[in-house]
Design a protein around this motif. Structure first.
Motif, PDB file in Angstrom:
ATOM      1  N   LEU A 208      -3.757  19.279  -5.294  1.00  0.00           N
ATOM      2  CA  LEU A 208      -4.789  19.142  -4.265  1.00  0.00           C
ATOM      3  C   LEU A 208      -4.193  18.965  -2.879  1.00  0.00           C
ATOM      4  O   LEU A 208      -4.712  19.512  -1.899  1.00  0.00           O
ATOM      5  N   THR A 209      -3.096  18.233  -2.772  1.00  0.00           N
ATOM      6  CA  THR A 209      -2.461  18.089  -1.457  1.00  0.00           C
ATOM      7  C   THR A 209      -1.853  19.405  -0.992  1.00  0.00           C
ATOM      8  O   THR A 209      -1.875  19.685   0.221  1.00  0.00           O
TER       9      THR A 209
ATOM     10  N   GLN B  12      -2.585  23.919   2.884  1.00  0.00           N
ATOM     11  CA  GLN B  12      -2.764  25.346   3.138  1.00  0.00           C
ATOM     12  C   GLN B  12      -4.002  25.642   3.988  1.00  0.00           C
ATOM     13  O   GLN B  12      -4.092  26.683   4.613  1.00  0.00           O
ATOM     14  N   LEU B  13      -4.930  24.714   3.987  1.00  0.00           N
ATOM     15  CA  LEU B  13      -6.183  24.943   4.774  1.00  0.00           C
ATOM     16  C   LEU B  13      -5.969  24.766   6.237  1.00  0.00           C
ATOM     17  O   LEU B  13      -5.220  24.150   6.788  1.00  0.00           O
TER      18      LEU B  13
END
Length: 109
Positions: A102-103, A108-109
């Motif tokens: 998740l990190t 990447q966002l």
């Protein structure tokens, strides 16, 4: 602790020590102290660790380094409460893997 090892049948002791961030002498010492670690040895005496050995090493590392058990305490914990402790450790390990994934997605966002 998240260990980054490629999917292989056998791992050299140097790869394992580097993945855990410890010296190879500590891995050899734990091999002598804990009966659950049974790496294969070739004719030259080089140790080759299986994925099952890596799981056991992760659990021993968790007990000794992260939770602060003594070696004797870790041995008794492995013998007496192995099944329950392994289940809890596997749940923790899966949750840590999910957190890492998740990190990575967040970055990447």
């Amino acid at each position: 602790m998240h260990i980054d090892l490629p999917d292989k049948r056998y791992y050299a002791i140097g790869e394992v020590a580097k993945a855990f961030g410890v010296n190879t002498s500590l891995i050899r010492f734990w091999e002598k102290e804990f009966d659950v670690l049974q790496p294969k040895k070739n004719a030259k005496g080089n140790r080759k660790f299986t994925p099952e050995d890596i799981k056991n090493l992760k659990f021993i590392y968790h007990l000794v380094k992260e939770r602060g058990f003594t070696l004797e305490g870790a041995k008794t914990h492995l013998k007496e409460e192995k099944k329950q402790a392994m289940n809890n450790f596997q749940i923790i390990d899966k949750l840590e893997n999910i957190k890492t994934a998740l990190t990575k997605i967040k970055d990447q966002l």
